[in-house]
Design a protein around this motif. Structure first.
Motif, PDB file in Angstrom:
ATOM      1  N   GLU A 189       4.546   4.817   6.782  1.00 51.33           N
ATOM      2  CA  GLU A 189       3.270   5.371   7.249  1.00 51.33           C
ATOM      3  C   GLU A 189       3.426   6.809   7.744  1.00 51.33           C
ATOM      4  OE1 GLU A 189       1.348   2.451   9.760  1.00 51.33           O
ATOM      5  OE2 GLU A 189       0.939   1.169   8.024  1.00 51.33           O
ATOM      6  N   LEU A 190       4.596   7.163   8.256  1.00 48.28           N
ATOM      7  CA  LEU A 190       4.866   8.575   8.554  1.00 48.28           C
ATOM      8  C   LEU A 190       4.837   9.399   7.268  1.00 48.28           C
ATOM      9  CD1 LEU A 190       7.775   8.299  11.157  1.00 48.28           C
ATOM     10  CD2 LEU A 190       5.528   9.323  11.577  1.00 48.28           C
ATOM     11  N   TYR A 203       9.574  -6.213  17.256  1.00 51.58           N
ATOM     12  CA  TYR A 203      10.245  -7.499  17.066  1.00 51.58           C
ATOM     13  C   TYR A 203      10.119  -7.997  15.631  1.00 51.58           C
ATOM     14  CZ  TYR A 203       5.774 -10.136  17.608  1.00 51.58           C
ATOM     15  OH  TYR A 203       4.505 -10.650  17.460  1.00 51.58           O
ATOM     16  N   LEU A 204       9.321  -7.320  14.815  1.00 51.08           N
ATOM     17  CA  LEU A 204       9.187  -7.677  13.403  1.00 51.08           C
ATOM     18  C   LEU A 204      10.279  -6.999  12.580  1.00 51.08           C
ATOM     19  CD1 LEU A 204       5.327  -7.406  12.914  1.00 51.08           C
ATOM     20  CD2 LEU A 204       6.679  -9.475  13.323  1.00 51.08           C
ATOM     21  N   LYS A 205      10.851  -7.727  11.657  1.00 51.94           N
ATOM     22  CA  LYS A 205      11.933  -7.190  10.830  1.00 51.94           C
ATOM     23  C   LYS A 205      11.474  -6.003   9.981  1.00 51.94           C
ATOM     24  CE  LYS A 205      14.034 -11.785  10.500  1.00 51.94           C
ATOM     25  NZ  LYS A 205      14.261 -12.959   9.632  1.00 51.94           N
ATOM     26  N   GLU A 206      10.196  -5.964   9.643  1.00 55.25           N
ATOM     27  CA  GLU A 206       9.680  -4.911   8.770  1.00 55.25           C
ATOM     28  C   GLU A 206       9.235  -3.666   9.523  1.00 55.25           C
ATOM     29  OE1 GLU A 206       6.112  -6.020   6.745  1.00 55.25           O
ATOM     30  OE2 GLU A 206       4.946  -6.137   8.591  1.00 55.25           O
ATOM     31  N   SER A 207       9.386  -3.648  10.854  1.00 52.26           N
ATOM     32  CA  SER A 207       8.787  -2.564  11.644  1.00 52.26           C
ATOM     33  C   SER A 207       9.316  -1.188  11.248  1.00 52.26           C
ATOM     34  CB  SER A 207       9.001  -2.809  13.141  1.00 52.26           C
ATOM     35  OG  SER A 207      10.383  -2.927  13.436  1.00 52.26           O
ATOM     36  N   ARG A 208      10.621  -1.076  10.972  1.00 51.77           N
ATOM     37  CA  ARG A 208      11.168   0.234  10.629  1.00 51.77           C
ATOM     38  C   ARG A 208      10.604   0.757   9.316  1.00 51.77           C
ATOM     39  NH1 ARG A 208      15.070   3.653  12.170  1.00 51.77           N
ATOM     40  NH2 ARG A 208      15.922   5.046  10.593  1.00 51.77           N
ATOM     41  N   SER A 209      10.646  -0.084   8.279  1.00 44.71           N
ATOM     42  CA  SER A 209      10.155   0.372   6.981  1.00 44.71           C
ATOM     43  C   SER A 209       8.663   0.682   7.049  1.00 44.71           C
ATOM     44  CB  SER A 209      10.437  -0.657   5.894  1.00 44.71           C
ATOM     45  OG  SER A 209       9.781  -1.881   6.175  1.00 44.71           O
ATOM     46  N   LEU A 263       0.828  -1.204   0.000  1.00 48.53           N
ATOM     47  CA  LEU A 263       0.000   0.000   0.000  1.00 48.53           C
ATOM     48  C   LEU A 263       0.865   1.257   0.000  1.00 48.53           C
ATOM     49  CD1 LEU A 263      -2.785   1.391   0.456  1.00 48.53           C
ATOM     50  CD2 LEU A 263      -2.359   1.153   2.895  1.00 48.53           C
ATOM     51  N   TYR A 264       2.075   1.164   0.578  1.00 45.28           N
ATOM     52  CA  TYR A 264       2.873   2.347   0.824  1.00 45.28           C
ATOM     53  C   TYR A 264       4.087   2.407  -0.098  1.00 45.28           C
ATOM     54  CZ  TYR A 264      -0.031   1.677   4.823  1.00 45.28           C
ATOM     55  OH  TYR A 264      -1.103   1.431   5.625  1.00 45.28           O
TER      56      TYR A 264
END
Length: 459
Positions: free
Chosen positions: A286-287, A275-281, A6-7
Protein backbone atom coordinates in the motif's frame (compact mmCIF):
# COMPACT_ATOMS: atom_id res chain seq x y z
CA UNK A 1 -8.96 -16.23 4.96
CA UNK A 2 -9.22 -14.72 1.49
CA UNK A 3 -6.67 -12.08 0.57
CA UNK A 4 -7.11 -9.28 -1.87
CA UNK A 5 -4.86 -9.25 -4.93
CA UNK A 6 -5.56 -5.57 -5.49
CA UNK A 7 -1.89 -4.72 -4.97
CA UNK A 8 1.35 -5.74 -6.72
CA UNK A 9 3.78 -8.31 -5.22
CA UNK A 10 5.63 -7.40 -2.04
CA UNK A 11 8.52 -5.00 -2.47
CA UNK A 12 11.45 -3.75 -0.52
CA UNK A 13 10.72 -0.51 1.28
CA UNK A 14 11.72 2.30 -1.03
CA UNK A 15 12.64 5.95 -1.01
CA UNK A 16 12.27 8.17 -4.02
CA UNK A 17 13.63 5.61 -6.51
CA UNK A 18 12.37 2.06 -6.95
CA UNK A 19 15.87 0.58 -6.96
CA UNK A 20 17.27 2.70 -4.16
CA UNK A 21 16.94 1.42 -0.57
CA UNK A 22 16.31 3.78 2.29
CA UNK A 23 19.26 5.60 3.83
CA UNK A 24 18.83 6.94 7.35
CA UNK A 25 19.77 10.48 8.23
CA UNK A 26 22.79 11.07 10.47
CA UNK A 27 21.89 10.53 14.13
CA UNK A 28 21.39 13.49 16.41
CA UNK A 29 24.71 14.13 18.18
CA UNK A 30 23.10 15.43 21.37
CA UNK A 31 20.95 12.53 22.60
CA UNK A 32 18.46 13.03 25.40
CA UNK A 33 18.01 10.66 28.33
CA UNK A 34 16.23 7.38 27.51
CA UNK A 35 12.54 7.30 28.32
CA UNK A 36 11.62 5.77 31.66
CA UNK A 37 8.15 4.68 32.74
CA UNK A 38 9.05 3.67 36.29
CA UNK A 39 8.14 6.85 38.18
CA UNK A 40 4.74 7.07 39.91
CA UNK A 41 4.99 10.87 39.84
CA UNK A 42 3.26 10.74 36.44
CA UNK A 43 0.04 10.19 38.39
CA UNK A 44 0.41 13.24 40.63
CA UNK A 45 -1.86 15.17 38.30
CA UNK A 46 -4.75 12.83 39.18
CA UNK A 47 -7.21 13.54 41.96
CA UNK A 48 -7.58 11.19 44.93
CA UNK A 49 -10.91 10.00 43.53
CA UNK A 50 -9.40 9.29 40.11
CA UNK A 51 -6.63 7.23 41.71
CA UNK A 52 -9.15 5.22 43.73
CA UNK A 53 -11.37 4.63 40.70
CA UNK A 54 -8.48 3.49 38.50
CA UNK A 55 -7.19 1.12 41.18
CA UNK A 56 -10.66 -0.40 41.65
CA UNK A 57 -11.30 -0.83 37.91
CA UNK A 58 -7.84 -2.29 37.23
CA UNK A 59 -8.23 -4.69 40.16
CA UNK A 60 -11.47 -5.98 38.62
CA UNK A 61 -9.77 -6.31 35.23
CA UNK A 62 -6.98 -8.42 36.72
CA UNK A 63 -9.36 -11.40 36.99
CA UNK A 64 -9.57 -13.23 33.63
CA UNK A 65 -12.91 -14.86 34.40
CA UNK A 66 -14.51 -11.48 35.08
CA UNK A 67 -13.16 -9.90 31.89
CA UNK A 68 -14.04 -12.92 29.74
CA UNK A 69 -17.61 -12.94 31.03
CA UNK A 70 -18.18 -9.21 31.45
CA UNK A 71 -20.93 -9.18 28.80
CA UNK A 72 -22.91 -11.86 30.63
CA UNK A 73 -22.30 -10.17 33.97
CA UNK A 74 -23.64 -6.86 32.61
CA UNK A 75 -26.77 -8.61 31.30
CA UNK A 76 -27.40 -10.24 34.68
CA UNK A 77 -26.81 -6.95 36.49
CA UNK A 78 -29.27 -5.17 34.19
CA UNK A 79 -31.92 -7.84 34.77
CA UNK A 80 -31.54 -7.30 38.53
CA UNK A 81 -30.95 -3.54 38.72
CA UNK A 82 -32.77 -2.42 35.59
CA UNK A 83 -31.29 -0.19 32.91
CA UNK A 84 -31.22 2.88 35.13
CA UNK A 85 -29.72 0.98 38.04
CA UNK A 86 -26.97 -0.46 35.87
CA UNK A 87 -26.24 3.02 34.54
CA UNK A 88 -25.93 4.39 38.09
CA UNK A 89 -23.51 1.56 38.93
CA UNK A 90 -21.31 1.91 35.84
CA UNK A 91 -21.23 5.68 35.30
CA UNK A 92 -18.90 6.58 38.22
CA UNK A 93 -16.72 3.48 37.72
CA UNK A 94 -15.98 1.74 34.39
CA UNK A 95 -17.76 4.33 32.28
CA UNK A 96 -15.92 7.26 33.91
CA UNK A 97 -12.60 5.43 33.49
CA UNK A 98 -12.89 4.69 29.77
CA UNK A 99 -15.51 7.10 28.31
CA UNK A 100 -15.28 10.88 27.90
CA UNK A 101 -18.93 11.65 28.64
CA UNK A 102 -22.50 11.56 27.42
CA UNK A 103 -23.15 15.10 26.24
CA UNK A 104 -21.06 17.81 24.65
CA UNK A 105 -20.44 19.62 27.94
CA UNK A 106 -19.05 16.46 29.58
CA UNK A 107 -17.02 15.55 26.50
CA UNK A 108 -15.47 19.00 26.23
CA UNK A 109 -14.66 19.01 29.95
CA UNK A 110 -12.82 15.72 29.54
CA UNK A 111 -11.01 16.97 26.42
CA UNK A 112 -9.97 20.19 28.13
CA UNK A 113 -8.54 18.26 31.05
CA UNK A 114 -6.51 16.11 28.67
CA UNK A 115 -5.20 19.23 27.01
CA UNK A 116 -4.04 20.62 30.35
CA UNK A 117 -2.05 17.41 30.83
CA UNK A 118 -0.43 17.78 27.41
CA UNK A 119 -2.53 15.02 25.84
CA UNK A 120 -4.67 15.22 22.71
CA UNK A 121 -8.10 13.62 22.36
CA UNK A 122 -8.93 11.37 19.40
CA UNK A 123 -12.71 11.09 19.46
CA UNK A 124 -14.27 7.71 18.62
CA UNK A 125 -17.97 7.17 17.95
CA UNK A 126 -18.67 3.74 19.49
CA UNK A 127 -20.55 2.38 16.46
CA UNK A 128 -19.57 -0.76 14.55
CA UNK A 129 -21.19 -3.87 13.09
CA UNK A 130 -20.22 -7.47 12.48
CA UNK A 131 -21.84 -10.18 10.37
CA UNK A 132 -25.45 -10.70 11.38
CA UNK A 133 -25.80 -7.20 12.83
CA UNK A 134 -26.58 -5.28 9.64
CA UNK A 135 -28.88 -2.24 9.77
CA UNK A 136 -31.09 -0.52 7.23
CA UNK A 137 -30.12 2.54 5.21
CA UNK A 138 -31.75 4.91 7.72
CA UNK A 139 -29.56 3.57 10.53
CA UNK A 140 -26.44 3.99 8.41
CA UNK A 141 -27.54 7.54 7.54
CA UNK A 142 -28.03 8.23 11.25
CA UNK A 143 -24.56 6.86 11.91
CA UNK A 144 -23.20 9.23 9.26
CA UNK A 145 -24.84 12.08 11.15
CA UNK A 146 -23.05 10.94 14.31
CA UNK A 147 -19.74 10.86 12.42
CA UNK A 148 -20.29 14.37 11.07
CA UNK A 149 -21.04 15.52 14.62
CA UNK A 150 -17.75 13.91 15.69
CA UNK A 151 -15.93 15.91 13.00
CA UNK A 152 -17.59 19.10 14.27
CA UNK A 153 -16.70 18.46 17.92
CA UNK A 154 -13.13 17.47 17.06
CA UNK A 155 -12.64 20.62 15.00
CA UNK A 156 -14.30 22.96 17.50
CA UNK A 157 -11.93 21.61 20.15
CA UNK A 158 -9.69 24.67 19.83
CA UNK A 159 -7.34 23.61 22.64
CA UNK A 160 -6.15 20.54 20.72
CA UNK A 161 -3.53 20.94 18.01
CA UNK A 162 -3.99 18.80 14.88
CA UNK A 163 -7.24 17.02 15.91
CA UNK A 164 -7.93 13.38 15.01
CA UNK A 165 -10.94 11.06 15.12
CA UNK A 166 -11.55 7.35 14.53
CA UNK A 167 -13.96 5.82 12.03
CA UNK A 168 -15.19 2.27 11.50
CA UNK A 169 -16.35 1.70 7.95
CA UNK A 170 -18.89 -0.91 9.11
CA UNK A 171 -20.78 1.91 10.83
CA UNK A 172 -21.61 3.21 7.33
CA UNK A 173 -21.38 0.12 5.12
CA UNK A 174 -22.96 -3.32 5.54
CA UNK A 175 -20.41 -5.87 6.92
CA UNK A 176 -21.91 -8.65 4.78
CA UNK A 177 -21.18 -6.57 1.69
CA UNK A 178 -17.62 -5.94 2.93
CA UNK A 179 -17.11 -9.70 3.35
CA UNK A 180 -18.46 -10.35 -0.16
CA UNK A 181 -16.28 -7.60 -1.65
CA UNK A 182 -13.25 -9.19 0.00
CA UNK A 183 -13.90 -12.41 -1.89
CA UNK A 184 -14.65 -10.61 -5.16
CA UNK A 185 -11.52 -8.43 -5.23
CA UNK A 186 -9.34 -11.48 -4.56
CA UNK A 187 -10.47 -12.71 -8.00
CA UNK A 188 -11.19 -9.48 -9.88
CA UNK A 189 -9.56 -6.35 -8.37
CA UNK A 190 -11.52 -3.09 -8.45
CA UNK A 191 -9.67 -0.01 -9.65
CA UNK A 192 -9.46 2.81 -7.09
CA UNK A 193 -10.68 5.32 -9.66
CA UNK A 194 -13.93 3.37 -9.94
CA UNK A 195 -14.63 3.93 -6.25
CA UNK A 196 -13.61 7.59 -6.42
CA UNK A 197 -16.12 8.15 -9.24
CA UNK A 198 -18.80 6.43 -7.14
CA UNK A 199 -17.96 8.71 -4.19
CA UNK A 200 -18.52 11.67 -6.49
CA UNK A 201 -22.07 10.43 -7.16
CA UNK A 202 -21.55 8.69 -10.50
CA UNK A 203 -23.72 5.62 -11.01
CA UNK A 204 -21.19 2.78 -11.25
CA UNK A 205 -21.71 -0.92 -11.87
CA UNK A 206 -19.49 -3.16 -9.74
CA UNK A 207 -18.83 -6.65 -11.18
CA UNK A 208 -20.09 -9.50 -9.01
CA UNK A 209 -22.59 -7.48 -7.00
CA UNK A 210 -26.34 -7.72 -7.27
CA UNK A 211 -28.37 -4.60 -8.03
CA UNK A 212 -29.42 -4.10 -4.40
CA UNK A 213 -25.80 -4.55 -3.25
CA UNK A 214 -24.56 -2.01 -5.81
CA UNK A 215 -27.19 0.45 -4.58
CA UNK A 216 -26.09 0.03 -0.95
CA UNK A 217 -22.40 0.20 -1.87
CA UNK A 218 -22.93 3.48 -3.74
CA UNK A 219 -24.84 4.96 -0.80
CA UNK A 220 -22.16 3.75 1.62
CA UNK A 221 -19.35 5.28 -0.44
CA UNK A 222 -21.23 8.57 -0.61
CA UNK A 223 -21.71 8.52 3.17
CA UNK A 224 -17.98 8.03 3.60
CA UNK A 225 -17.38 10.80 1.08
CA UNK A 226 -19.47 13.26 3.10
CA UNK A 227 -17.53 12.49 6.28
CA UNK A 228 -14.21 12.86 4.45
CA UNK A 229 -15.26 16.12 2.78
CA UNK A 230 -16.26 17.55 6.17
CA UNK A 231 -12.92 16.56 7.72
CA UNK A 232 -10.42 17.75 5.08
CA UNK A 233 -8.29 20.64 6.37
CA UNK A 234 -9.93 20.22 9.78
CA UNK A 235 -9.65 16.73 11.29
CA UNK A 236 -7.55 13.67 10.47
CA UNK A 237 -9.73 10.55 10.09
CA UNK A 238 -8.14 7.27 11.21
CA UNK A 239 -9.99 4.32 9.69
CA UNK A 240 -9.93 1.26 11.96
CA UNK A 241 -9.11 -2.25 10.76
CA UNK A 242 -11.58 -4.97 11.70
CA UNK A 243 -11.72 -8.71 10.84
CA UNK A 244 -9.67 -10.46 8.15
CA UNK A 245 -12.81 -11.58 6.28
CA UNK A 246 -13.61 -7.95 5.51
CA UNK A 247 -10.29 -6.07 5.89
CA UNK A 248 -9.29 -6.20 2.18
CA UNK A 249 -12.57 -4.48 1.29
CA UNK A 250 -12.08 -1.92 4.06
CA UNK A 251 -8.54 -1.22 2.81
CA UNK A 252 -9.81 -0.87 -0.75
CA UNK A 253 -12.34 1.75 0.33
CA UNK A 254 -9.80 3.52 2.53
CA UNK A 255 -7.21 3.65 -0.27
CA UNK A 256 -9.85 5.14 -2.57
CA UNK A 257 -10.57 7.80 0.05
CA UNK A 258 -6.84 8.51 0.30
CA UNK A 259 -6.58 8.78 -3.49
CA UNK A 260 -9.31 11.41 -3.49
CA UNK A 261 -8.54 13.36 -0.31
CA UNK A 262 -4.81 12.93 0.43
CA UNK A 263 -3.38 14.84 -2.51
CA UNK A 264 -2.10 17.82 -0.50
CA UNK A 265 -2.27 16.51 3.06
CA UNK A 266 -2.69 13.35 5.11
CA UNK A 267 -6.37 13.45 6.11
CA UNK A 268 -7.38 9.79 5.74
CA UNK A 269 -5.33 7.10 7.51
CA UNK A 270 -5.41 3.30 7.45
CA UNK A 271 -4.75 0.84 10.29
CA UNK A 272 -2.35 -2.13 10.12
CA UNK A 273 -2.67 -5.05 12.56
CA UNK A 274 0.82 -6.41 13.18
CA UNK A 275 -0.36 -9.67 14.73
CA UNK A 276 -1.39 -10.75 11.21
CA UNK A 277 1.22 -12.63 9.20
CA UNK A 278 0.40 -10.57 6.10
CA UNK A 279 0.82 -7.17 7.79
CA UNK A 280 4.28 -6.44 6.36
CA UNK A 281 3.45 -7.28 2.75
CA UNK A 282 0.15 -5.39 3.03
CA UNK A 283 1.76 -2.21 4.34
CA UNK A 284 4.63 -2.30 1.83
CA UNK A 285 2.24 -2.86 -1.06
CA UNK A 286 0.00 0.00 0.00
CA UNK A 287 2.99 2.32 0.42
CA UNK A 288 3.95 1.41 -3.15
CA UNK A 289 0.36 1.99 -4.28
CA UNK A 290 0.29 5.46 -2.68
CA UNK A 291 3.50 6.36 -4.53
CA UNK A 292 2.18 5.11 -7.87
CA UNK A 293 -1.25 6.75 -7.44
CA UNK A 294 0.24 10.02 -6.18
CA UNK A 295 -1.45 10.34 -2.79
CA UNK A 296 -0.08 10.79 0.72
CA UNK A 297 -0.52 8.16 3.39
CA UNK A 298 -1.28 8.01 7.10
CA UNK A 299 -0.53 4.80 9.02
CA UNK A 300 -1.91 3.70 12.37
CA UNK A 301 0.23 0.83 13.65
CA UNK A 302 -1.42 -1.53 16.15
CA UNK A 303 -0.69 -5.05 17.35
CA UNK A 304 -4.29 -6.20 16.88
CA UNK A 305 -7.29 -7.15 19.01
CA UNK A 306 -9.29 -9.96 17.39
CA UNK A 307 -6.90 -12.89 17.87
CA UNK A 308 -9.24 -15.46 19.43
CA UNK A 309 -12.03 -14.91 16.92
CA UNK A 310 -9.62 -14.99 13.98
CA UNK A 311 -8.14 -18.30 15.12
CA UNK A 312 -11.51 -19.91 15.80
CA UNK A 313 -12.79 -18.78 12.41
CA UNK A 314 -9.71 -20.16 10.64
CA UNK A 315 -10.14 -23.49 12.40
CA UNK A 316 -13.88 -23.66 11.64
CA UNK A 317 -13.45 -22.82 7.94
CA UNK A 318 -10.28 -24.84 7.43
CA UNK A 319 -8.07 -21.82 6.66
CA UNK A 320 -4.51 -21.24 7.76
CA UNK A 321 -4.30 -19.29 11.02
CA UNK A 322 -3.72 -15.65 9.91
CA UNK A 323 -2.24 -14.63 13.28
CA UNK A 324 1.42 -14.99 14.28
CA UNK A 325 2.01 -18.08 16.38
CA UNK A 326 3.60 -16.34 19.35
CA UNK A 327 3.82 -12.98 21.06
CA UNK A 328 7.50 -12.63 20.11
CA UNK A 329 6.65 -12.90 16.39
CA UNK A 330 4.00 -10.21 16.79
CA UNK A 331 6.51 -7.97 18.55
CA UNK A 332 9.04 -8.54 15.76
CA UNK A 333 6.35 -7.70 13.20
CA UNK A 334 5.36 -4.51 15.01
CA UNK A 335 8.90 -3.31 15.61
CA UNK A 336 9.97 -4.14 12.06
CA UNK A 337 7.15 -2.11 10.52
CA UNK A 338 7.75 0.66 13.04
CA UNK A 339 11.40 0.92 11.96
CA UNK A 340 10.43 0.81 8.28
CA UNK A 341 7.84 3.59 8.63
CA UNK A 342 10.21 5.82 10.60
CA UNK A 343 12.84 5.50 7.87
CA UNK A 344 10.29 6.38 5.18
CA UNK A 345 9.16 9.39 7.22
CA UNK A 346 12.75 10.57 7.81
CA UNK A 347 13.11 10.88 4.03
CA UNK A 348 9.64 12.21 3.13
CA UNK A 349 8.06 13.71 6.28
CA UNK A 350 5.57 15.69 4.22
CA UNK A 351 4.27 12.57 2.48
CA UNK A 352 3.83 10.02 5.27
CA UNK A 353 2.51 10.11 8.83
CA UNK A 354 2.48 7.54 11.59
CA UNK A 355 0.72 7.02 14.90
CA UNK A 356 2.48 4.51 17.14
CA UNK A 357 -0.68 3.11 18.71
CA UNK A 358 0.52 0.77 21.42
CA UNK A 359 0.64 0.22 25.18
CA UNK A 360 3.90 -1.73 24.84
CA UNK A 361 6.63 0.23 26.61
CA UNK A 362 9.50 -1.31 24.67
CA UNK A 363 7.95 -0.36 21.31
CA UNK A 364 7.35 3.17 22.59
CA UNK A 365 10.98 3.47 23.73
CA UNK A 366 12.17 2.04 20.42
CA UNK A 367 10.11 4.58 18.46
CA UNK A 368 11.36 7.52 20.54
CA UNK A 369 14.99 6.38 20.19
CA UNK A 370 14.74 5.90 16.40
CA UNK A 371 13.03 9.27 16.02
CA UNK A 372 16.00 10.88 17.73
CA UNK A 373 18.51 8.95 15.61
CA UNK A 374 16.70 9.92 12.40
CA UNK A 375 16.23 13.55 13.46
CA UNK A 376 12.43 13.31 13.35
CA UNK A 377 10.87 16.19 15.25
CA UNK A 378 9.00 15.04 18.38
CA UNK A 379 6.13 17.40 17.68
CA UNK A 380 6.56 18.01 13.98
CA UNK A 381 3.37 16.21 13.00
CA UNK A 382 4.90 13.24 11.19
CA UNK A 383 4.97 10.85 14.15
CA UNK A 384 2.73 10.69 17.20
CA UNK A 385 1.75 8.15 19.86
CA UNK A 386 -1.64 6.77 20.88
CA UNK A 387 -3.16 4.90 23.80
CA UNK A 388 -6.69 4.21 25.04
CA UNK A 389 -8.42 6.62 27.42
CA UNK A 390 -8.12 5.37 30.98
CA UNK A 391 -5.18 3.05 30.29
CA UNK A 392 -1.41 3.35 30.14
CA UNK A 393 -1.44 6.87 31.55
CA UNK A 394 2.08 6.47 32.98
CA UNK A 395 3.32 6.06 29.38
CA UNK A 396 1.08 8.76 27.86
CA UNK A 397 1.89 11.39 30.51
CA UNK A 398 5.64 10.68 30.40
CA UNK A 399 5.71 10.95 26.60
CA UNK A 400 3.79 14.24 26.71
CA UNK A 401 6.14 15.60 29.37
CA UNK A 402 9.07 14.80 27.06
CA UNK A 403 7.49 16.83 24.24
CA UNK A 404 5.96 14.08 22.11
CA UNK A 405 2.52 14.36 20.52
CA UNK A 406 0.27 11.89 22.38
CA UNK A 407 -3.36 11.05 21.58
CA UNK A 408 -5.86 9.20 23.74
CA UNK A 409 -8.60 7.25 21.97
CA UNK A 410 -11.76 8.77 23.43
CA UNK A 411 -15.13 7.01 23.06
CA UNK A 412 -18.21 8.97 24.07
CA UNK A 413 -21.96 8.52 24.38
CA UNK A 414 -24.54 7.27 26.88
CA UNK A 415 -23.91 4.24 29.11
CA UNK A 416 -26.37 2.21 27.02
CA UNK A 417 -24.73 3.25 23.73
CA UNK A 418 -21.15 2.65 24.88
CA UNK A 419 -21.70 -0.54 26.91
CA UNK A 420 -21.51 -2.96 23.91
CA UNK A 421 -18.39 -1.11 22.73
CA UNK A 422 -16.76 -1.33 26.18
CA UNK A 423 -17.57 -5.04 26.51
CA UNK A 424 -16.03 -5.75 23.09
CA UNK A 425 -12.92 -3.68 23.85
CA UNK A 426 -12.50 -5.37 27.24
CA UNK A 427 -12.64 -8.84 25.70
CA UNK A 428 -10.42 -7.93 22.75
CA UNK A 429 -7.84 -6.23 25.00
CA UNK A 430 -8.07 -8.59 27.94
CA UNK A 431 -4.40 -9.55 27.73
CA UNK A 432 -3.57 -5.84 28.03
CA UNK A 433 -6.08 -5.33 30.83
CA UNK A 434 -4.78 -8.33 32.75
CA UNK A 435 -1.19 -7.21 32.22
CA UNK A 436 -1.48 -3.75 33.77
CA UNK A 437 0.14 -4.83 37.02
CA UNK A 438 2.87 -2.23 36.61
CA UNK A 439 0.42 0.62 36.09
CA UNK A 440 -1.60 -0.62 39.06
CA UNK A 441 1.55 -0.71 41.22
CA UNK A 442 2.50 2.83 40.21
CA UNK A 443 -1.03 4.00 41.02
CA UNK A 444 -0.80 2.24 44.39
CA UNK A 445 2.49 4.00 45.16
CA UNK A 446 0.97 7.39 44.38
CA UNK A 447 -2.18 6.48 46.35
CA UNK A 448 -0.06 5.52 49.39
CA UNK A 449 1.98 8.71 49.09
CA UNK A 450 -1.23 10.73 49.04
CA UNK A 451 -2.51 8.90 52.16
CA UNK A 452 0.72 9.83 53.96
CA UNK A 453 -0.03 13.49 53.33
CA UNK A 454 1.54 14.07 49.93
CA UNK A 455 -0.23 16.61 47.76
CA UNK A 456 -1.56 16.36 44.27
CA UNK A 457 0.49 18.30 41.71
CA UNK A 458 -1.21 21.44 40.37
CA UNK A 459 -2.52 21.18 36.80
Amino acid sequence: MVRSRLYPPSLRLMGTAASKPLVAKQPNLTPTSPLSFENPSAFRVKSFGELLRALSVFHFCSFPSLVNNCGKLMSVAQSILGRRGLSLLLKPTFYAQFVAGENEREIFKSMEKMSLLGLRPMLAVPIEEDLGESSGEKRYDDNMGAMLECVRMSHSNSWSKDPMMQLKITALLNPELCAKLTKLISQQPYDLSLLVRAMDGESISFPGLEESEVSHFLRGLQRLNKVAEASVNKVRVLVDAEYTYMNPALSLVTMAMMKKFNKDGVWIWNTYQCYLKESRSLLLNELHLSKNEGFRMGVKLVRGAYMDKERKLAETEGHLDPVHQCWEDTNDSYNGLLDAMLEVISQRPERYRLIVATHNEESVKRAAKRMEELNIDKDGGSVCFGQLLGMCDHVSLTLAKEGHAVYKSVPYGSVADTLPYLVRRAQENRTVLQGIRKERNLLQQEFSRRLRGGRRSPE
